[in-house]
Design a protein around this motif. Structure first.
Motif, PDB file in Angstrom:
ATOM      1  N   GLY A  29      12.722   7.248   2.395  1.00 44.88           N
ATOM      2  CA  GLY A  29      13.471   8.226   1.621  1.00 44.88           C
ATOM      3  C   GLY A  29      14.352   7.563   0.583  1.00 44.88           C
ATOM      4  O   GLY A  29      14.142   6.438   0.168  1.00 44.88           O
ATOM      5  N   LEU A  30      15.393   8.262   0.170  1.00 46.58           N
ATOM      6  CA  LEU A  30      16.295   7.726  -0.852  1.00 46.58           C
ATOM      7  C   LEU A  30      17.271   6.745  -0.225  1.00 46.58           C
ATOM      8  O   LEU A  30      17.920   7.049   0.767  1.00 46.58           O
ATOM      9  N   ARG A  31      17.377   5.577  -0.797  1.00 44.37           N
ATOM     10  CA  ARG A  31      18.332   4.563  -0.324  1.00 44.37           C
ATOM     11  C   ARG A  31      18.956   3.860  -1.487  1.00 44.37           C
ATOM     12  O   ARG A  31      18.379   3.624  -2.466  1.00 44.37           O
ATOM     13  N   GLY A  73       0.809  -1.213   0.000  1.00 44.32           N
ATOM     14  CA  GLY A  73       0.000   0.000   0.000  1.00 44.32           C
ATOM     15  C   GLY A  73       0.844   1.265   0.000  1.00 44.32           C
ATOM     16  O   GLY A  73       0.425   2.299   0.497  1.00 44.32           O
ATOM     17  N   ARG A  74       2.044   1.187  -0.564  1.00 40.20           N
ATOM     18  CA  ARG A  74       2.958   2.335  -0.600  1.00 40.20           C
ATOM     19  C   ARG A  74       3.471   2.537  -2.027  1.00 40.20           C
ATOM     20  O   ARG A  74       3.457   1.639  -2.845  1.00 40.20           O
ATOM     21  N   TYR A  75       3.959   3.767  -2.251  1.00 36.31           N
ATOM     22  CA  TYR A  75       4.594   4.029  -3.535  1.00 36.31           C
ATOM     23  C   TYR A  75       6.006   4.549  -3.303  1.00 36.31           C
ATOM     24  O   TYR A  75       6.319   5.134  -2.285  1.00 36.31           O
ATOM     25  N   TYR A  76       6.872   4.273  -4.287  1.00 37.27           N
ATOM     26  CA  TYR A  76       8.290   4.618  -4.199  1.00 37.27           C
ATOM     27  C   TYR A  76       8.661   5.492  -5.386  1.00 37.27           C
ATOM     28  O   TYR A  76       8.235   5.238  -6.512  1.00 37.27           O
ATOM     29  N   ARG A  77       9.477   6.490  -5.134  1.00 39.89           N
ATOM     30  CA  ARG A  77       9.940   7.374  -6.194  1.00 39.89           C
ATOM     31  C   ARG A  77      11.209   6.831  -6.831  1.00 39.89           C
ATOM     32  O   ARG A  77      11.895   6.000  -6.240  1.00 39.89           O
ATOM     33  N   LYS A  78      11.510   7.334  -7.996  1.00 37.14           N
ATOM     34  CA  LYS A  78      12.709   6.900  -8.696  1.00 37.14           C
ATOM     35  C   LYS A  78      13.927   7.244  -7.835  1.00 37.14           C
ATOM     36  O   LYS A  78      14.037   8.346  -7.311  1.00 37.14           O
ATOM     37  N   GLY A  79      14.843   6.295  -7.680  1.00 36.04           N
ATOM     38  CA  GLY A  79      16.024   6.481  -6.862  1.00 36.04           C
ATOM     39  C   GLY A  79      15.924   5.758  -5.525  1.00 36.04           C
ATOM     40  O   GLY A  79      16.931   5.570  -4.856  1.00 36.04           O
ATOM     41  N   GLN A  80      14.732   5.373  -5.132  1.00 34.08           N
ATOM     42  CA  GLN A  80      14.592   4.600  -3.898  1.00 34.08           C
ATOM     43  C   GLN A  80      14.880   3.133  -4.175  1.00 34.08           C
ATOM     44  O   GLN A  80      14.720   2.655  -5.295  1.00 34.08           O
ATOM     45  N   SER A  81      15.290   2.417  -3.139  1.00 31.67           N
ATOM     46  CA  SER A  81      15.755   1.040  -3.329  1.00 31.67           C
ATOM     47  C   SER A  81      14.654   0.097  -3.813  1.00 31.67           C
ATOM     48  O   SER A  81      14.942  -0.863  -4.513  1.00 31.67           O
ATOM     49  N   ARG A  82      13.421   0.342  -3.475  1.00 33.02           N
ATOM     50  CA  ARG A  82      12.345  -0.567  -3.875  1.00 33.02           C
ATOM     51  C   ARG A  82      11.606  -0.103  -5.128  1.00 33.02           C
ATOM     52  O   ARG A  82      10.565  -0.666  -5.485  1.00 33.02           O
ATOM     53  N   TYR A  83      12.128   0.892  -5.803  1.00 29.42           N
ATOM     54  CA  TYR A  83      11.513   1.380  -7.043  1.00 29.42           C
ATOM     55  C   TYR A  83      11.639   0.291  -8.104  1.00 29.42           C
ATOM     56  O   TYR A  83      12.727  -0.238  -8.355  1.00 29.42           O
ATOM     57  N   ALA A  84      10.547  -0.088  -8.721  1.00 32.50           N
ATOM     58  CA  ALA A  84      10.471  -1.084  -9.791  1.00 32.50           C
ATOM     59  C   ALA A  84      10.897  -2.465  -9.323  1.00 32.50           C
ATOM     60  O   ALA A  84      11.395  -3.270 -10.098  1.00 32.50           O
ATOM     61  N   ARG A  85      10.678  -2.783  -8.048  1.00 27.35           N
ATOM     62  CA  ARG A  85      11.011  -4.105  -7.516  1.00 27.35           C
ATOM     63  C   ARG A  85       9.736  -4.798  -7.057  1.00 27.35           C
ATOM     64  O   ARG A  85       8.853  -4.174  -6.485  1.00 27.35           O
TER      65      ARG A  85
END
Length: 105
Positions: free
Chosen positions: A103-105, A68-80
């Motif tokens: 945040g960004l990771r 139930g969350r969204y991730y921005r480009k550059g975060q570790s779980r983006y597109a995973r």
């Protein structure tokens, strides 16, 4: 005895009127709230390029349906993950999804 019966029947009538008033008030409040709680349409995309064409000026985020969350480009779980897709960030927020707190990771 008759006086007591009359007093009891008046008390019962008052209770019925009060419970009807409370019930009517609750129904009105419920109807007002239900009209506002409408799910907004969410347009998920399989590929990032498709979402970028659709979002035009709004950043694309990766939406994880399971968490139930969204991730921005550059975060570790983006597109995973298998339970997600690309969406516009505005649509994700308005549909009730929350941003990642890491945040960004």
């Amino acid at each position: 005895m008759r006086f007591r019966l009359a007093a009891n029947s008046i008390g019962r009538r008052d209770r019925r009127v009060t419970s009807l008033g409370v019930g009517a008030f609750a129904a009105i409040v419920l109807l007002c709230c239900v009209q506002r709680a409408v799910a907004l349409p969410l347009t998920p995309f399989r590929y990032e390029a498709q979402a970028q064409r659709h979002c035009a000026g709004d950043p694309v985020v990766w939406l994880d349906f399971r968490r139930g969350r969204y991730y921005r480009k550059g975060q570790s779980r983006y597109a995973r993950g298998f339970d997600g897709s690309y969406v516009c960030s505005k649509e994700a927020r308005e549909s009730g999804y929350r941003r990642s707190l890491f945040g960004l990771r």
